[in-house]
Write a protein that holds these residues in place. Structure first.
Motif, PDB file in Angstrom:
ATOM      1  N   VAL A  88      -8.924  -1.173   2.997  1.00  0.00           N
ATOM      2  CA  VAL A  88      -9.614  -1.517   1.753  1.00  0.00           C
ATOM      3  C   VAL A  88     -10.340  -0.273   1.265  1.00  0.00           C
ATOM      4  CG1 VAL A  88     -11.335  -3.001   0.676  1.00  0.00           C
ATOM      5  CG2 VAL A  88      -9.849  -3.914   2.471  1.00  0.00           C
ATOM      6  N   SER A  89      -9.825   0.301   0.175  1.00  0.00           N
ATOM      7  CA  SER A  89     -10.386   1.563  -0.300  1.00  0.00           C
ATOM      8  C   SER A  89     -10.449   1.623  -1.813  1.00  0.00           C
ATOM      9  CB  SER A  89      -9.548   2.737   0.238  1.00  0.00           C
ATOM     10  OG  SER A  89     -10.144   3.970  -0.067  1.00  0.00           O
ATOM     11  N   GLN A  90     -10.620   0.463  -2.435  1.00  0.00           N
ATOM     12  CA  GLN A  90     -10.686   0.413  -3.904  1.00  0.00           C
ATOM     13  C   GLN A  90     -11.609  -0.723  -4.305  1.00  0.00           C
ATOM     14  OE1 GLN A  90      -9.217  -1.898  -6.327  1.00  0.00           O
ATOM     15  NE2 GLN A  90      -9.815  -0.570  -8.033  1.00  0.00           N
ATOM     16  N   MET A  91     -12.397  -0.539  -5.339  1.00  0.00           N
ATOM     17  CA  MET A  91     -13.490  -1.449  -5.676  1.00  0.00           C
ATOM     18  C   MET A  91     -13.042  -2.894  -5.887  1.00  0.00           C
ATOM     19  SD  MET A  91     -16.333  -1.075  -8.710  1.00  0.00           S
ATOM     20  CE  MET A  91     -15.178  -1.432 -10.047  1.00  0.00           C
ATOM     21  N   ASP A  92     -11.909  -3.101  -6.565  1.00  0.00           N
ATOM     22  CA  ASP A  92     -11.484  -4.466  -6.855  1.00  0.00           C
ATOM     23  C   ASP A  92     -11.270  -5.291  -5.592  1.00  0.00           C
ATOM     24  OD1 ASP A  92     -11.488  -3.652  -9.471  1.00  0.00           O
ATOM     25  OD2 ASP A  92      -9.306  -3.496  -9.652  1.00  0.00           O
ATOM     26  N   THR A  93     -10.870  -4.615  -4.512  1.00  0.00           N
ATOM     27  CA  THR A  93     -10.541  -5.324  -3.275  1.00  0.00           C
ATOM     28  C   THR A  93     -11.697  -5.332  -2.276  1.00  0.00           C
ATOM     29  OG1 THR A  93      -9.548  -3.318  -2.337  1.00  0.00           O
ATOM     30  CG2 THR A  93      -8.096  -4.794  -3.557  1.00  0.00           C
TER      31      THR A  93
END
Length: 262
Positions: A138-143
């Motif tokens: 998990v390396s993106q804001m939405d997730t």
């Protein structure tokens, strides 16, 4: 004149959370309707894999849960054709039979009293990622709702129709909201159907993002403190309700038959 420009981030977040409780409308659906709408929404989002996958919600009677009938695809589920089954998958209400793979749902509900909904599917990108035998990153804001909240089962136990698979999967899930199952697919759980529906959409998006990023280079990690902040901010019950309301509206535009018209 602006009155909030000198406030700190924590105070602004708390103010926004309080406002969501009164300003973000919610729709009253029954659990049967929520499951039917979740099935249709996830079908449209690419979670269909023939007759594979199960969505369930804990019943009002102890040791029971609602789930779909074996033989129907996600795009065919309505509130009226769902089954109420017990832990042995014996049908209490409805006609037909549950998917035998629903057995591991019984194990999860026993192990996790906080869980009221389970979504297990084999969507394209999560299934593809599962073939690599590597955890979800998990390396993106939405997730961010999945940050430090997705377990990984590296060994495929085979078709999950036995009690041993139920024990393996429920143990590997632990206290997390999600798990990537190697050579299999994804599973998410929620305190509500709304939360589980939202998490199911997110885990497939996260898997797709990871595959795209891996093809381009090395994935960089999120700063832990900020990732935890984003995780908690995006997982409030009212945000899950708002997310679900959006998915439900989309599903109903394409699948008005999901809800029985009385």
């Amino acid at each position: 004149m602006a009155t909030t420009m000198n406030l700190g981030k924590t105070e602004l977040m708390e103010t926004a959370k309080a406002a969501m409780l009164t300003e973000v409308p919610t729709t009253q659906w029954t659990d049967r309707q929520k499951i039917a709408l979740t099935c249709r929404a996830l079908f449209d989002a690419g979670h269909d894999s023939g007759l594979a996958g199960q969505i369930s919600a804990r019943g009002t009677r102890p040791g029971t849960f609602l789930t779909q009938r074996l033989g129907l695809g996600f795009d065919e589920i309505t509130e009226g054709n769902l089954l109420l089954v017990d832990e042995d998958l014996e049908v209490i209400e409805g006609s037909g039979m549950a998917n035998p793979a629903n057995r591991f749902h019984s194990w999860i509900y026993r192990a996790r009293p906080d869980v009221n909904c389970i979504v297990h599917t084999h969507p394209l990108h999560a299934a593809a990622l599962s073939m690599l035998e590597i955890p979800l990153q998990v390396s993106q804001m939405d997730t961010a709702p999945l940050y430090d909240d997705c377990a990984f089962l590296p060994d495929w136990p085979g078709v999950p129709v036995g009690n041993e698979e139920g024990e393996i999967i429920s143990t590997a899930l632990g206290d997390k909201r999600a798990i990537l199952l190697a050579h299999h697919g994804q599973l998410v759980v929620g305190a509500t159907v709304e939360e589980a529906c939202s998490m199911a959409h997110l885990i497939e998006r996260a898997a797709r993002l990871q595959l795209l990023a891996m093809a381009a280079g090395e994935i960089k990690p999120l700063p832990p403190r900020l990732a935890k902040e984003a995780h908690d901010w995006t997982l409030t019950p009212r945000r899950s309700e708002a997310n679900f309301a959006y998915y439900a509206r989309k599903a109903l535009r394409s699948h008005p038959d999901a809800i029985d018209r009385h």
